[in-house]
Motif scaffolding. Structure first.
Motif: not given
Length: 80
Positions: A13-21, A59-64, A78-79
């Protein structure tokens, strides 16, 4: 799902994975129904409200995730 699966989902989804995410993604996927920010705060005590808000916005911006107003003035997440 494994940590690698969560990482791949975020990256797809173009999101850099971090522990919090990853923690937030796990909490959303484990929920039986959509959750409010307050409910997420209670489930995830290791991330403060502003961190959750920023991640949910991304997450909303990237449609997750999608958000739905529940009619009582609360927004539920929700997902997709």
């Amino acid at each position: 799902m494994s940590e690698e699966d969560w990482t791949l989902m975020l990256r797809s989804h173009g999101i850099r994975p971090t522990a919090n995410r990853i923690i937030l993604l796990r909490a959303l996927s484990a929920a039986d129904s959509s959750l409010t920010l307050s409910e997420l705060e209670h489930r995830i005590q290791s991330i403060d409200k502003s961190g959750l808000s920023r991640a949910l916005s991304l997450f909303r911006k990237c449609h997750l995730v999608h958000d739905v107003e529940d009619g009582d003035g609360s927004v539920r997440y929700e997902l997709c």
